[in-house]
Enzyme design. Structure first.
Site, PDB file in Angstrom:
ATOM      1  N   HIS A  47       2.425  11.473  -8.812  1.00  0.00           N
ATOM      2  CA  HIS A  47       2.151  10.602  -9.961  1.00  0.00           C
ATOM      3  C   HIS A  47       1.109  11.260 -10.653  1.00  0.00           C
ATOM      4  CE1 HIS A  47      -1.285   8.210  -8.535  1.00  0.00           C
ATOM      5  NE2 HIS A  47      -0.635   8.356  -7.601  1.00  0.00           N
ATOM      6  N   CYS A  52      -1.098   9.362  -1.806  1.00  0.00           N
ATOM      7  CA  CYS A  52      -0.276   9.916  -2.713  1.00  0.00           C
ATOM      8  C   CYS A  52      -0.605  11.381  -3.070  1.00  0.00           C
ATOM      9  CB  CYS A  52      -0.171   9.146  -4.052  1.00  0.00           C
ATOM     10  SG  CYS A  52       0.791   7.534  -3.780  1.00  0.00           S
TER      11      CYS A  52
END
Length: 417
Positions: free
Chosen positions: A103, A117
């Site tokens: 992201h 992440c």
């Protein structure tokens, strides 16, 4: 809302960097995304052609980004973390249901900085989001790897256009169930192909009747498969072992105890080598195969079946391959693949009968050691399309594979001496 974006946030969350090019004619189905934690970089490949590149930031110490083979499970233009105080995660592409994603972030320093992440620069995160589809593979490695063409007679090719009608109905592959994430997942039989309408000629794509590329896992048989065979054989011999689901429940335990009394076998652990040898002899079966091939499509199990692995004491290694182009008319597929470092702990190696002093096979040798029965090959050939993939690994890890996922294969680096 804007304040949240400016916080930078200590979570995996986007800045500018990266070069993009248009996706291939396959509309993103065969794109592969490679993330290297060593170089903190991301490369998008179409076959062996580079489509896009970017810097990234992966997980820092204590929050390491897992390595392995993943798929994009979910896409959201804007998402807020339910783990880290509603941290914003624009252009989120989820890789695991436990919280790992690609992201955008406003902090991508090209060193490990996230909570697990993969952070992407803003413009690149948006471009990548538009480029991919749900199900696209993301391969995360420690050292950088590059896909290359792979040729082997073990690899699958599509059925030619002459193979139509109910080609799937010939192979009698059993339905079964898989326990993952604490749930029992039913595995359905693959459905026969729909017949073309009267007076119409079925195109190659129509004949294939595909919903999504296949996800194929080739691994060693585990206890679930052994228990499934035991249940089948006990039921054939007149002992009620219950539904053959690979789970030792009360009926299976009772059937095992009954068989042991009949054969005057010692009590103790439910399943032993002596018990299995006697049961196979009683049922008139040869020794069980040592490998298993499983197929998923659209994040759901479709079918599975036994395979043979030659020289089982030697590690296969961990390899990932993707069909980057499929020519159904010619009955041919182009495959590209990588080999991934994946350390097997000694207890796991002992359980699987692997000699840890033996060197793992390279990709071509691993493929040459695998024998896939004709019925399994026929089913796969009928469904094979661009973007279909094969993961080969000695020990499958069910922790992240479950409802709503492809086969997620977690790897671990070999310890440095």
């Amino acid at each position: 809302m804007m304040k949240r974006f400016t916080l930078g946030l200590l979570v995996c969350a986007a800045t500018i960097s990266g070069v993009c090019a248009p996706a291939s004619a396959d509309d993103g189905r065969a794109l592969q995304i490679y993330v290297s934690k060593a170089t903190q970089s991301l490369v998008v490949y179409d076959g062996d052609a580079v489509v896009a590149t970017s810097r990234v930031s992966t997980g820092k110490a204590g929050h390491t980004t897992p390595s392995g083979v993943f798929s994009i499970l979910q896409k959201q233009r804007y998402h807020e973390s339910n783990i880290y105080s509603d941290a914003p995660m624009p252009w989120m592409q989820r890789l695991t249901w436990s919280g790992i994603a690609l992201h955008e972030s406003n902090s991508v320093p090209r060193h490990a900085a996230s909570h697990g992440c993969v952070r992407l620069p803003a413009n690149f995160a948006h471009s990548l989001y538009r480029m991919t589809k749900t199900g696209a593979h993301v391969i995360i490695t420690d050292d950088e790897v590059t896909p290359r063409p792979v040729y082997s007679p073990t690899l699958f090719n599509p059925a030619g256009t002459q193979t139509q009608g109910e080609a799937l109905s010939d192979a009698d592959l059993r339905p079964t169930s898989i326990q993952a994430n604490g749930s029992i997942i039913e595995v359905a039989m693959a459905k026969p192909l729909p017949k073309p309408a009267a007076g119409s000629a079925a195109s190659p794509k129509a004949a294939a009747a595909h919903e999504a590329p296949l996800r194929i896992l080739i691994t060693r048989r585990d206890m679930r498969e052994t228990v499934h065979d035991v249940q089948d054989m006990l039921t054939e011999l007149g002992f009620d072992a219950g539904t053959p689901d690979g789970v030792i429940g009360s009926k299976t335990r009772s059937a095992i105890a009954g068989y042991k009394r009949w054969k005057k076998l010692p009590e103790g652990p439910q399943i032993t080598t002596a018990f299995l040898d006697a049961l196979h002899e009683s049922a008139g079966r040869s020794a069980a195969p040592n490998g298993q091939l499983l197929v998923r499509q659209n994040f759901r199990p479709v079918f599975e079946g036994p395979i043979e692995i030659a020289d089982p004491q030697r590690p296969l290694g961990t390899h990932f391959l993707e069909a980057t182009h499929v020519d159904r008319a010619a009955g041919k597929a182009d495959w590209h693949g990588v080999t991934m470092d994946n350390y097997i702990p000694s207890p796991t190696a002992r359980r699987l009968g692997i000699d840890t002093d033996s060197q793992a096979s390279d990709m071509e040798e691993a493929l040459s050691r695998i024998t896939v029965p004709g019925d399994l090959r026929a089913k796969i050939a009928t469904l094979l399309d661009a973007g279909s993939s094969i993961t080969i690994t000695d020990a499958s890890d069910p922790r992240e594979t479950g409802r709503g996922t492809d086969f997620i294969t977690m790897t671990r680096p070999t310890p440095r001496s």
